[in-house]
Scaffold this active site. Structure first.
Site, PDB file in Angstrom:
ATOM      1  N   SER A   1      16.684 -25.282  -3.689  1.00  0.00           N
ATOM      2  CA  SER A   1      16.322 -26.528  -2.974  1.00  0.00           C
ATOM      3  C   SER A   1      16.240 -27.691  -3.971  1.00  0.00           C
ATOM      4  O   SER A   1      16.565 -28.832  -3.635  1.00  0.00           O
ATOM      5  CB  SER A   1      14.977 -26.359  -2.276  1.00  0.00           C
ATOM      6  OG  SER A   1      15.082 -25.360  -1.289  1.00  0.00           O
TER       7      SER A   1
ATOM      8  N   GLU B   1      23.276 -20.332  -3.970  1.00  0.00           N
ATOM      9  CA  GLU B   1      24.226 -21.455  -3.838  1.00  0.00           C
ATOM     10  C   GLU B   1      23.529 -22.801  -4.097  1.00  0.00           C
ATOM     11  O   GLU B   1      23.814 -23.807  -3.453  1.00  0.00           O
ATOM     12  CB  GLU B   1      24.950 -21.399  -2.499  1.00  0.00           C
ATOM     13  CG  GLU B   1      25.747 -20.102  -2.427  1.00  0.00           C
ATOM     14  CD  GLU B   1      26.881 -20.091  -1.446  1.00  0.00           C
ATOM     15  OE1 GLU B   1      27.383 -21.168  -1.099  1.00  0.00           O
ATOM     16  OE2 GLU B   1      27.282 -18.972  -1.070  1.00  0.00           O
TER      17      GLU B   1
ATOM     18  N   ARG C   1       3.943 -11.286  26.319  1.00  0.00           N
ATOM     19  CA  ARG C   1       2.640 -10.886  25.802  1.00  0.00           C
ATOM     20  C   ARG C   1       1.512 -11.675  26.499  1.00  0.00           C
ATOM     21  O   ARG C   1       1.568 -12.913  26.537  1.00  0.00           O
ATOM     22  CB  ARG C   1       2.607 -11.155  24.293  1.00  0.00           C
ATOM     23  CG  ARG C   1       1.276 -10.995  23.639  1.00  0.00           C
ATOM     24  CD  ARG C   1       0.909  -9.550  23.464  1.00  0.00           C
ATOM     25  NE  ARG C   1      -0.327  -9.419  22.707  1.00  0.00           N
ATOM     26  CZ  ARG C   1      -0.986  -8.286  22.562  1.00  0.00           C
ATOM     27  NH1 ARG C   1      -0.512  -7.169  23.124  1.00  0.00           N
ATOM     28  NH2 ARG C   1      -2.093  -8.245  21.861  1.00  0.00           N
TER      29      ARG C   1
HETATM   30  N1  CAA Z   1      32.788 -31.939  -6.887  1.00  0.00           N
HETATM   31  C1  CAA Z   1      33.530 -32.222  -7.974  1.00  0.00           C
HETATM   32  N2  CAA Z   1      33.000 -32.445  -9.197  1.00  0.00           N
HETATM   33  C2  CAA Z   1      31.671 -32.358  -9.309  1.00  0.00           C
HETATM   34  C3  CAA Z   1      30.826 -32.066  -8.225  1.00  0.00           C
HETATM   35  C4  CAA Z   1      31.450 -31.853  -6.973  1.00  0.00           C
HETATM   36  N3  CAA Z   1      30.736 -31.538  -5.869  1.00  0.00           N
HETATM   37  N4  CAA Z   1      29.554 -32.027  -8.650  1.00  0.00           N
HETATM   38  C5  CAA Z   1      29.588 -32.314  -9.962  1.00  0.00           C
HETATM   39  N5  CAA Z   1      30.860 -32.503 -10.355  1.00  0.00           N
HETATM   40  C6  CAA Z   1      31.343 -32.895 -11.682  1.00  0.00           C
HETATM   41  C7  CAA Z   1      30.725 -34.208 -12.108  1.00  0.00           C
HETATM   42  O1  CAA Z   1      31.467 -35.309 -11.600  1.00  0.00           O
HETATM   43  C8  CAA Z   1      30.811 -34.099 -13.595  1.00  0.00           C
HETATM   44  O2  CAA Z   1      32.121 -34.392 -14.017  1.00  0.00           O
HETATM   45  P1  CAA Z   1      32.404 -35.471 -15.212  1.00  0.00           P
HETATM   46  O3  CAA Z   1      31.722 -34.933 -16.428  1.00  0.00           O
HETATM   47  O4  CAA Z   1      33.892 -35.491 -15.294  1.00  0.00           O
HETATM   48  O5  CAA Z   1      31.806 -36.767 -14.748  1.00  0.00           O
HETATM   49  C9  CAA Z   1      30.594 -32.640 -13.869  1.00  0.00           C
HETATM   50  O6  CAA Z   1      30.909 -31.965 -12.660  1.00  0.00           O
HETATM   51  C10 CAA Z   1      29.183 -32.305 -14.279  1.00  0.00           C
HETATM   52  O7  CAA Z   1      28.360 -32.757 -13.247  1.00  0.00           O
HETATM   53  P2  CAA Z   1      26.863 -33.157 -13.479  1.00  0.00           P
HETATM   54  O8  CAA Z   1      26.749 -34.087 -14.638  1.00  0.00           O
HETATM   55  O9  CAA Z   1      26.325 -33.602 -12.182  1.00  0.00           O
HETATM   56  O10 CAA Z   1      26.234 -31.745 -13.925  1.00  0.00           O
HETATM   57  P3  CAA Z   1      24.758 -31.284 -14.109  1.00  0.00           P
HETATM   58  O11 CAA Z   1      24.706 -30.417 -15.301  1.00  0.00           O
HETATM   59  O12 CAA Z   1      23.820 -32.439 -14.025  1.00  0.00           O
HETATM   60  O13 CAA Z   1      24.525 -30.295 -12.849  1.00  0.00           O
HETATM   61  C11 CAA Z   1      24.200 -29.533 -10.624  1.00  0.00           C
HETATM   62  C12 CAA Z   1      24.718 -30.644 -11.537  1.00  0.00           C
HETATM   63  C13 CAA Z   1      24.328 -30.132  -9.222  1.00  0.00           C
HETATM   64  C14 CAA Z   1      22.737 -29.203 -10.882  1.00  0.00           C
HETATM   65  C15 CAA Z   1      25.094 -28.288 -10.784  1.00  0.00           C
HETATM   66  O14 CAA Z   1      24.977 -27.710 -12.040  1.00  0.00           O
HETATM   67  C16 CAA Z   1      24.805 -27.236  -9.723  1.00  0.00           C
HETATM   68  O15 CAA Z   1      25.289 -27.336  -8.600  1.00  0.00           O
HETATM   69  N6  CAA Z   1      24.014 -26.189 -10.100  1.00  0.00           N
HETATM   70  C17 CAA Z   1      23.743 -25.085  -9.161  1.00  0.00           C
HETATM   71  C18 CAA Z   1      24.754 -24.018  -9.275  1.00  0.00           C
HETATM   72  C19 CAA Z   1      24.754 -23.124  -8.077  1.00  0.00           C
HETATM   73  O16 CAA Z   1      24.781 -23.566  -6.921  1.00  0.00           O
HETATM   74  N7  CAA Z   1      24.783 -21.814  -8.316  1.00  0.00           N
HETATM   75  C20 CAA Z   1      24.882 -20.885  -7.264  1.00  0.00           C
HETATM   76  C21 CAA Z   1      25.591 -19.661  -7.719  1.00  0.00           C
HETATM   77  S1  CAA Z   1      26.774 -19.046  -6.595  1.00  0.00           S
HETATM   78  C22 CAA Z   1      25.926 -18.180  -5.431  1.00  0.00           C
HETATM   79  O17 CAA Z   1      24.728 -18.246  -5.287  1.00  0.00           O
HETATM   80  C23 CAA Z   1      26.793 -17.407  -4.545  1.00  0.00           C
HETATM   81  C24 CAA Z   1      26.113 -16.265  -3.905  1.00  0.00           C
HETATM   82  O18 CAA Z   1      25.988 -15.219  -4.479  1.00  0.00           O
HETATM   83  C25 CAA Z   1      25.643 -16.339  -2.510  1.00  0.00           C
END
Ligand code: CAA
Length: 389
Positions: A375, A372, A277
Site C-alpha cells: 500500500s 505487486e 441468524r
Molecule cells: N512505467 C514505465 N516506467 C516507469 C514506471 C512505469 N509505470 N514507473 C517507474 N518507471 C521508470 C521511471 O520513469 C524511472 O525511469 P528514468 O530513470 O528513466 O526516469 C525508473 O523507472 C525508476 O523509477 P523511480 O525513480 O520512480 O524508482 P524508485 O526507485 O523511486 O521506485 C517504485 C519506484 C514505484 C517504488 C518501484 O520501485 C515499485 O513499483 N516497487 C514495488 C515493486 C513491486 O510491485 N513488487 C512486486 C513484486 S511482483 C509480485 O508481487 C507478483 C506476485 O507474486 C503476485
C-alpha cells in the site's frame, strides 16, 4: 484536474459478452472451486486440476490476442472474472492474475515474435503457467536494488542470485526473471530474461507457509550459473526495469480486482447469514448495529468496484492507467481488509471457524496490501502523479 481523476466518456454498462464472462466465472467459482476450497487452504494444496480447467475455459490468457492462443477479451472482462473467482478462492485467482497480467501481457506487449510463439501461446492457452520474478531478499518495494546478476557472455547470460516470494514458484514452467547486467547503469542495466524450469543451475527452493492464499505455491528460487540464451532477453539491453514497472502497473488492476472479490465474497456471506441468524427475537440484519455494517460494506465495495473498472477502462482505451491502477489497488485492498474483518464480526463465533469461509477470506485479504507493491508503494505512485499535475 488530473485526467486520471475524471475521464469523459467512461461507460461501465456491461456488454452481453462481459456479462457472459462474469457469469461463466461465477458458475466455475461456485460449482467447481467452492467444494474443495477449505481443504485446499488447510492442506496448502495447489489447485492443479482447477487451474487446468480454468485454462481450458480461457481464463489464463483472457486478454491475449486469439492469434496467440488467448481469449481476445478486454480488461473490464478480466476485472469481472477476477472478482468472481476471488469471491471464493483467492489462491486460484492469484495464479490467474499473475499468468494473465504479469506474464502473458508482458510477453504480448514486449516480446518478439519467436518468443511469443514459443512461450506466450502455451501460456495463454493455459498449457503451462508462468511466474514473475522481481522480488529479492533485499529488493521488495525497492525494486531497483536487484542483486541477481545476468552477466553478458556473448551468446548467453550467466544468471546468479535468489528470488523470494515467487507466486507459482514450483508450478510454473516459464519464469520472467529480472536481473542486473550492468551495475554502473543502475536500473537501466536491468534485463528481463525468460528462464525455463529445468535449465541447469535453476533450483526451486522452500515453499512458504503463509497466513493466507495457502493454496498458491510461493517459493524461493535459486539461480547458480544458469546459462540463459541471449534470445531469451525481452526487449533491448537494459529494458528490464521498465518492463517490470509497465507490467506491474497492469498487474495491479488484477490484484485490485482480487481484493474487490475477497471483499464482495465476504459481504455476500455476511448479508446472507444476517438474514438467517436470529437474535433477540428477529434476524440480526434487522438490528441497526448489523444493518449499518452491511451498508458500509456495500458502499465501500461499490466504490472499489468503480475504481477497478475505471482502471480497466483506461487500459482498454490505451490511456495511461498507472495512477488509476495504484488507486484501485490501494483502496480495494484496504476495503478487503475492513470488509472481511466485519464479515467475521457479523458471523460472531461462527465467523471464527473454517466452515463459514469468512475467516479464510480475512486471512487472504492481507496479501492484497502487500504483493505487486505494498500500500505504501501505491501511495508513492499516486502521490508522485498528483504532485506532478
Ligand atoms: N512505467 C514505465 N516506467 C516507469 C514506471 C512505469 N509505470 N514507473 C517507474 N518507471 C521508470 C521511471 O520513469 C524511472 O525511469 P528514468 O530513470 O528513466 O526516469 C525508473 O523507472 C525508476 O523509477 P523511480 O525513480 O520512480 O524508482 P524508485 O526507485 O523511486 O521506485 C517504485 C519506484 C514505484 C517504488 C518501484 O520501485 C515499485 O513499483 N516497487 C514495488 C515493486 C513491486 O510491485 N513488487 C512486486 C513484486 S511482483 C509480485 O508481487 C507478483 C506476485 O507474486 C503476485
Amino acid at each position: 484536474m488530473s485526467e486520471t481523476l475524471t475521464q469523459a466518456g467512461m461507460n461501465f454498462e456491461l456488454s452481453e459478452e462481459q456479462i457472459a464472462v462474469r457469469d461463466a466465472a461465477r458458475d466455475f467459482a461456485q460449482n467447481v472451486l467452492k467444494p474443495g476450497v477449505i481443504d485446499r487452504d488447510r492442506e496448502q494444496r495447489f489447485p492443479k486440476d482447477e487451474i487446468k480447467q480454468l485454462g481450458e475455459l480461457g481464463f489464463l490468457g483472457m486478454m491475449v490476442n486469439p492469434k496467440y492462443g488467448g481469449g481476445g477479451m478486454d480488461a473490464m472482462s478480466y476485472v469481472l472474472a477476477m472478482e468472481e473467482i476471488s469471491k471464493v478462492d483467492a489462491s486460484c485467482s492469484v495464479v490467474m492474475s499473475v499468468n494473465n497480467s504479469l506474464v502473458c501481457w508482458g510477453l504480448e506487449e514486449f516480446a518478439n515474435e519467436e518468443q511469443k510463439m514459443k512461450y506466450l501461446v502455451p501460456l495463454a492457452k493455459g498449457e503451462m503457467i508462468g511466474a514473475f520474478c522481481l522480488s529479492e531478499p533485499e529488493a521488495g518495494s525497492d525494486a531497483t536494488s536487484q542483486r541477481t546478476t545476468a552477466i553478458d557472455m556473448g551468446d548467453h547470460y550467466l544468471l546468479n542470485g535468489t528470488k523470494n516470494w515467487i507466486t507459482n514458484g514450483n508450478s510454473a514452467s516459464t519464469y520472467l526473471v529480472m536481473a542486473q547486467t550492468d551495475d554502473s547503469k543502475k536500473h537501466k542495466g536491468i534485463n528481463c530474461l525468460i528462464v525455463e524450469k529445468g535449465m541447469p543451475g535453476f533450483v526451486v527452493g522452500a515453499k512458504e507457509d503463509k497466513l493466507g492464499i495457502r493454496g498458491s505455491d510461493t517459493h524461493t528460487l535459486m539461480f547458480t550459473d544458469v546459462k540463459v540464451p541471449k534470445e531469451n532477453r525481452i526487449g533491448e539491453d537494459g529494458f528490464g526495469f521498465t518492463f517490470a514497472m509497465r507490467t506491474l502497473s497492469g498487474g495491479r488492476i488484477g490484484i485490485a480486482a482480487q481484493a474487490l472479490g475477497i471483499a464482495s465474497g465476504a459481504y455476500e456471506l455476511a448479508l446472507a447469514y444476517s438474514k438467517e441468524r436470529k437474535a433477540f427475537g428477529k434476524a440480526i440484519s434487522e438490528h441497526q448495529a448489523i444493518a449499518f455494517k452491511l451498508a458500509d460494506m456495500a458502499t465501500e465495495i461499490e466504490a472499489a468496484r468503480l475504481l477497478c473498472l475505471k482502471a480497466a477502462w483506461l487500459k482498454d482505451q490505451h490511456l495511461n492507467y498507472d495512477q488509476a491502477s495504484a488507486m484501485a489497488k490501494v483502496f480495494s485492498s484496504e476495503v478487503a481488509m475492513r470488509t472481511t474483518v466485519e464479515a467475521v464480526q457479523v458471523h460472531g463465533g461462527y465467523g471464527y471457524v473454517k466452515e463459514y469461509h469468512v475467516e479464510r477470506l480475512m486471512r487472504d485479504a492481507k496479501i492484497t496490501q502487500i504483493y505487486e507493491g505494498t500500500s505504501e508503494v501505491q501511495r508513492i505512485v499516486i502521490s508522485r502523479g498528483v504532485l506532478k499535475d
